[in-house]
Design a protein around this motif. Sequence first.
Motif, PDB file in Angstrom:
ATOM      1  N   MET A  38     -29.441 -30.081   8.799  1.00 27.00           N
ATOM      2  CA  MET A  38     -29.861 -29.864   7.416  1.00 27.00           C
ATOM      3  C   MET A  38     -30.292 -28.415   7.200  1.00 27.00           C
ATOM      4  O   MET A  38     -30.040 -27.835   6.159  1.00 27.00           O
ATOM      5  CB  MET A  38     -31.013 -30.817   7.089  1.00 27.00           C
ATOM      6  CG  MET A  38     -31.500 -30.706   5.694  1.00 27.00           C
ATOM      7  SD  MET A  38     -30.290 -31.432   4.604  1.00 27.00           S
ATOM      8  CE  MET A  38     -31.263 -31.627   3.157  1.00 27.00           C
ATOM      9  N   ASN A  39     -30.904 -27.815   8.208  1.00 27.65           N
ATOM     10  CA  ASN A  39     -31.391 -26.461   8.095  1.00 27.65           C
ATOM     11  C   ASN A  39     -30.238 -25.464   7.966  1.00 27.65           C
ATOM     12  O   ASN A  39     -30.339 -24.488   7.235  1.00 27.65           O
ATOM     13  CB  ASN A  39     -32.251 -26.122   9.310  1.00 27.65           C
ATOM     14  CG  ASN A  39     -33.170 -24.957   9.043  1.00 27.65           C
ATOM     15  OD1 ASN A  39     -33.355 -24.571   7.894  1.00 27.65           O
ATOM     16  ND2 ASN A  39     -33.709 -24.392  10.086  1.00 27.65           N
ATOM     17  N   THR A  97     -27.132 -26.013   6.702  1.00 18.36           N
ATOM     18  CA  THR A  97     -26.497 -26.126   5.392  1.00 18.36           C
ATOM     19  C   THR A  97     -27.400 -25.575   4.290  1.00 18.36           C
ATOM     20  O   THR A  97     -26.918 -25.093   3.277  1.00 18.36           O
ATOM     21  CB  THR A  97     -26.139 -27.584   5.085  1.00 18.36           C
ATOM     22  OG1 THR A  97     -27.307 -28.386   5.174  1.00 18.36           O
ATOM     23  CG2 THR A  97     -25.095 -28.094   6.044  1.00 18.36           C
ATOM     24  N   LYS A  98     -28.683 -25.653   4.505  1.00 14.37           N
ATOM     25  CA  LYS A  98     -29.641 -25.166   3.526  1.00 14.37           C
ATOM     26  C   LYS A  98     -29.593 -23.634   3.409  1.00 14.37           C
ATOM     27  O   LYS A  98     -29.758 -23.076   2.333  1.00 14.37           O
ATOM     28  CB  LYS A  98     -31.040 -25.605   3.966  1.00 14.37           C
ATOM     29  CG  LYS A  98     -32.094 -25.525   2.927  1.00 14.37           C
ATOM     30  CD  LYS A  98     -33.365 -26.061   3.539  1.00 14.37           C
ATOM     31  CE  LYS A  98     -34.395 -26.401   2.512  1.00 14.37           C
ATOM     32  NZ  LYS A  98     -35.623 -26.887   3.117  1.00 14.37           N
ATOM     33  N   HIS A  99     -29.318 -22.954   4.505  1.00 16.98           N
ATOM     34  CA  HIS A  99     -29.336 -21.499   4.539  1.00 16.98           C
ATOM     35  C   HIS A  99     -27.939 -20.888   4.705  1.00 16.98           C
ATOM     36  O   HIS A  99     -27.805 -19.769   5.179  1.00 16.98           O
ATOM     37  CB  HIS A  99     -30.237 -21.028   5.682  1.00 16.98           C
ATOM     38  CG  HIS A  99     -31.655 -21.498   5.540  1.00 16.98           C
ATOM     39  ND1 HIS A  99     -32.491 -21.015   4.566  1.00 16.98           N
ATOM     40  CD2 HIS A  99     -32.369 -22.413   6.233  1.00 16.98           C
ATOM     41  CE1 HIS A  99     -33.665 -21.607   4.672  1.00 16.98           C
ATOM     42  NE2 HIS A  99     -33.609 -22.471   5.666  1.00 16.98           N
ATOM     43  N   GLU A 113     -25.816 -19.781   2.492  1.00 22.44           N
ATOM     44  CA  GLU A 113     -25.609 -18.595   1.671  1.00 22.44           C
ATOM     45  C   GLU A 113     -26.225 -17.364   2.330  1.00 22.44           C
ATOM     46  O   GLU A 113     -25.619 -16.289   2.361  1.00 22.44           O
ATOM     47  CB  GLU A 113     -26.214 -18.798   0.289  1.00 22.44           C
ATOM     48  CG  GLU A 113     -25.960 -17.645  -0.649  1.00 22.44           C
ATOM     49  CD  GLU A 113     -26.539 -17.883  -2.034  1.00 22.44           C
ATOM     50  OE1 GLU A 113     -26.412 -16.976  -2.863  1.00 22.44           O
ATOM     51  OE2 GLU A 113     -27.124 -18.949  -2.277  1.00 22.44           O
ATOM     52  N   SER A 114     -27.393 -17.506   2.904  1.00 22.14           N
ATOM     53  CA  SER A 114     -28.040 -16.382   3.591  1.00 22.14           C
ATOM     54  C   SER A 114     -27.242 -15.961   4.813  1.00 22.14           C
ATOM     55  O   SER A 114     -27.099 -14.766   5.090  1.00 22.14           O
ATOM     56  CB  SER A 114     -29.456 -16.776   4.026  1.00 22.14           C
ATOM     57  OG  SER A 114     -30.211 -17.141   2.909  1.00 22.14           O
TER      58      SER A 114
END
Length: 69
Positions: free
Chosen positions: A2-3, A5-7, A9-10
């Motif tokens: 999950m971590n 996919t959450k980041h 874009e960064s």
Amino acid sequence: MMNITKHMESIFLATLVIVGATGMASAAASRIGHEAPEPKVYGVAVEGAPMAVVKVTAKRLSAAEKAAL
């Protein structure tokens, strides 16, 4: 998982910055100490020479033939 996919874009932007910086650094390093090469002549126009003409002959497709493609 999950971590990541959450980041995403960064991670993409950081990768883009790194690739851009290395591309600019390698482009600048290759120009140092080199002179521009002489331009090569690939074709010469001759006065009075006939112009090259390409004639393409083909049958037009009917609507049924176009639909079959």
